[in-house]
Design an enzyme around this catalytic site. Structure first.
Site, PDB file in Angstrom:
ATOM      1  N   CYS A   1      -1.624  11.708   8.866  1.00 22.24           N
ATOM      2  CA  CYS A   1      -0.314  12.306   9.126  1.00 22.24           C
ATOM      3  C   CYS A   1      -0.296  13.700   8.522  1.00 22.24           C
ATOM      4  CB  CYS A   1       0.793  11.439   8.553  1.00 22.24           C
ATOM      5  SG  CYS A   1       0.546  11.055   6.819  1.00 22.24           S
TER       6      CYS A   1
ATOM      7  N   ASP B   1     -11.171  -0.940  -3.717  1.00 18.80           N
ATOM      8  CA  ASP B   1     -11.455   0.464  -3.466  1.00 18.80           C
ATOM      9  C   ASP B   1     -12.491   0.459  -2.354  1.00 18.80           C
ATOM     10  OD1 ASP B   1     -12.490   3.019  -3.355  1.00 18.80           O
ATOM     11  OD2 ASP B   1     -12.252   3.354  -5.503  1.00 18.80           O
TER      12      ASP B   1
ATOM     13  N   ASP C   1      -7.026   4.906   7.764  1.00 20.45           N
ATOM     14  CA  ASP C   1      -5.745   5.630   7.747  1.00 20.45           C
ATOM     15  C   ASP C   1      -5.589   6.104   6.300  1.00 20.45           C
ATOM     16  OD1 ASP C   1      -3.237   6.477   8.825  1.00 20.45           O
ATOM     17  OD2 ASP C   1      -2.267   4.704   7.992  1.00 20.45           O
TER      18      ASP C   1
ATOM     19  N   ALA D   1      -4.772  -0.327   4.135  1.00 19.25           N
ATOM     20  CA  ALA D   1      -3.812  -1.138   4.890  1.00 19.25           C
ATOM     21  C   ALA D   1      -2.363  -1.035   4.437  1.00 19.25           C
ATOM     22  CB  ALA D   1      -4.246  -2.601   4.852  1.00 19.25           C
ATOM     23  N   ALA D   2      -2.139  -0.867   3.138  1.00 23.99           N
ATOM     24  CA  ALA D   2      -0.758  -0.945   2.628  1.00 23.99           C
ATOM     25  C   ALA D   2       0.047   0.304   2.983  1.00 23.99           C
ATOM     26  CB  ALA D   2      -0.792  -1.129   1.111  1.00 23.99           C
ATOM     27  N   PRO D   3       1.342   0.175   3.256  1.00 22.24           N
ATOM     28  CA  PRO D   3       2.179  -1.032   3.172  1.00 22.24           C
ATOM     29  C   PRO D   3       2.156  -1.926   4.412  1.00 22.24           C
ATOM     30  CG  PRO D   3       3.534   0.855   3.689  1.00 22.24           C
ATOM     31  CD  PRO D   3       2.135   1.373   3.546  1.00 22.24           C
ATOM     32  N   GLY D   4       1.187  -1.745   5.304  1.00 23.21           N
ATOM     33  CA  GLY D   4       1.002  -2.761   6.332  1.00 23.21           C
ATOM     34  C   GLY D   4       1.503  -2.428   7.719  1.00 23.21           C
ATOM     35  N   GLY D   5       1.959  -1.209   7.938  1.00 23.14           N
ATOM     36  CA  GLY D   5       2.487  -0.844   9.259  1.00 23.14           C
ATOM     37  C   GLY D   5       1.464  -1.060  10.359  1.00 23.14           C
ATOM     38  N   LYS D   6       0.289  -0.482  10.175  1.00 25.06           N
ATOM     39  CA  LYS D   6      -0.707  -0.585  11.245  1.00 25.06           C
ATOM     40  C   LYS D   6      -1.371  -1.956  11.251  1.00 25.06           C
ATOM     41  CE  LYS D   6      -0.987   4.363  11.160  1.00 25.06           C
ATOM     42  NZ  LYS D   6      -0.337   4.516   9.817  1.00 25.06           N
TER      43      LYS D   6
END
Ligand code: SAH
Length: 405
Positions: free
Chosen positions: A338, A266, A287, A215-220
């Site tokens: 990406c 983890d 992601d 999740a980090a840094p939280g964009g999605k």
């Protein structure tokens, strides 16, 4: 063992195995175009409107009042973009040099100021208050001209985060939107256009139980919260405590405190650590860390087949756990990266299918299909040299009723 390296374009090298591997999918000329695009920033700098606080048209109006040139994307209504200037710009030369680390140099290259933590070395006659300097990347490239804001001997003492060099001319120029009041009050979040498609593909619904495994840094995560109107049960997991701190701060700025649950984990072992989530999640987002070969701008880089292979192996561990967490009979997995190599993309989708997942075709305007025939019409890719975006991959799968295992 030292293996031969191939320089595709200046500063961008692949070991011979990875080069041969990529030649199965791209011509030599395409590889050059791809890396040439990677060396430059996209022409459009994207942010996502925080629709929990404002609307795209309201934000555009506010920004235009500050004389900021901004447009709404043609395909995704909450995506706004700013033209990136520089064709590229010529940098005036200064007598004094400040060496920046790679990450800092890549931001300065786009017009950011150089902050103290990004300074590797400053010429020892540099004085604050107007001394003209050039900022240099680790490969020796001059990325900007600016003025020193600290003396050379202050680098170690100035409080973290202070400006070391104020950038006046950079190779490219992205508007300094992070300095806007609208940024501080959380009206938008920096996010590339392909990354903004991911939460749409996940399609969160109010009431869904959703797990973001990286999740980090939280964009999605923040986009998922936004699209579900804050009414889904969103779990944000990440292994890195530091990046989680950054995420909590960003989501707080976006006004999303209390709308998600966050835990440092983890997630390769989430089925064991959170048995309560097994077979009970509606949507999972993976992601994962990837070889980042689509990230722009990147001034220089070396990638090897070995790193691509081990990264792909690592990514599969998340897919295996997602299979266990999802509800049978319709649980949805979205997988995004990406990066470019099919090993981290289409091949991992084939792995997911081998576990029992079924592919769901997705369609996104101004994007391409998969690089492997089997996925030509079902997964989505963005290419830097074709679509002008970062390189990106998105796939969607469901866990059917019958389990194959
Ligand atoms: N989804 C994020 C970006 C994720 S980058 C966004 O849109 O903003 C990949 C993340 O995976 C990194 O934050 C990294 O800390 C995390 N990660 C790497 N290994 C992990 C693991 N074993 N378990 C959980 N998270 C992991």
């Amino acid at each position: 063992m030292v293996s031969k390296e191939i320089e595709i374009i200046k500063g961008h090298r692949l070991d011979y195995q990875l080069y041969q591997y990529l030649l199965q999918y791209f011509s030599d000329n395409e590889l050059q175009n791809l890396f040439d695009a990677i060396r430059r920033p996209p022409n459009r700098y994207y942010v996502r409107v925080n629709t929990m606080k404002t609307s795209p048209s309201d934000l555009v109006n506010i920004l235009q009042e500050h004389s900021v040139v901004v447009y709404i994307d043609e395909t995704l209504p909450e995506a706004l973009w700013f033209p990136v200037k520089g064709g590229p710009n010529r940098i005036p030369s200064a007598r004094k040099y400040v060496l920046a680390d790679k990450r800092a140099a890549e931001s300065v290259y786009m017009g950011a100021n150089l902050y103290v933590p990004g300074v590797v070395r400053m010429d020892d006659d540099i004085k604050r208050g107007g001394d003209e300097v050039n900022v240099i990347a680790p490969d020796g490239e001059i990325v900007a001209f600016g003025t020193a804001e600290i003396n050379h001997d202050e680098v170690k003492n100035v409080k973290r985060g202070g400006v070391a060099v104020r950038t006046l001319v950079s190779v490219y120029e992205v508007p300094k939107i992070r300095e806007l009041h609208e940024y501080a009050i959380g009206l938008f979040y920096d996010q590339s256009l392909p990354a903004q498609w991911v939460a749409h593909v996940l399609n969160p619904r109010p009431g869904d139980v959703i797990v973001d495994m990286n999740a980090a840094p939280g964009g999605k995560t923040s986009h998922v919260i936004q699209l579900s109107g804050g009414k889904a049960v969103v779990y944000a997991f990440d292994r890195s405590e530091n990046k989680i701190r950054e995420m909590i701060e960003s989501l707080s700025r976006l006004g999303m405190d209390g709308l998600y649950r966050v835990e440092a984990r983890d997630t390769r072992f989430l089925d064991v650590d959170r048995p309560d989530l097994v077979n009970s999640v509606d949507r999972v987002l993976i992601d994962p860390p990837c070889t980042d070969m689509g990230v722009r701008p990147r001034l220089f880089d070396v990638k090897t087949m070995e790193i691509v292979k081990s990264t792909a192996e690592y990514q599969r561990q998340f897919i295996k756990v997602a299979w266990k967490l999802l509800k049978p009979g319709g649980g949805v997995l979205v997988y995004s990266t990406c990066t470019i190599p099919p090993l981290e993309n289409e091949d991992n989708i084939a792995y997911a299918e081998s576990l029992g997942f079924e592919i769901v075709s997705i369609n996104i305007p101004n994007a391409s299909g998969g690089l492997i025939d089997r996925y030509r019409d079902s997964v989505v890719r963005f290419y830097p040299h074709v679509h002008g975006t970062p390189g990106f991959f998105i796939a969607k799968l469901i866990k059917p009723v019958q389990m194959h295992q």
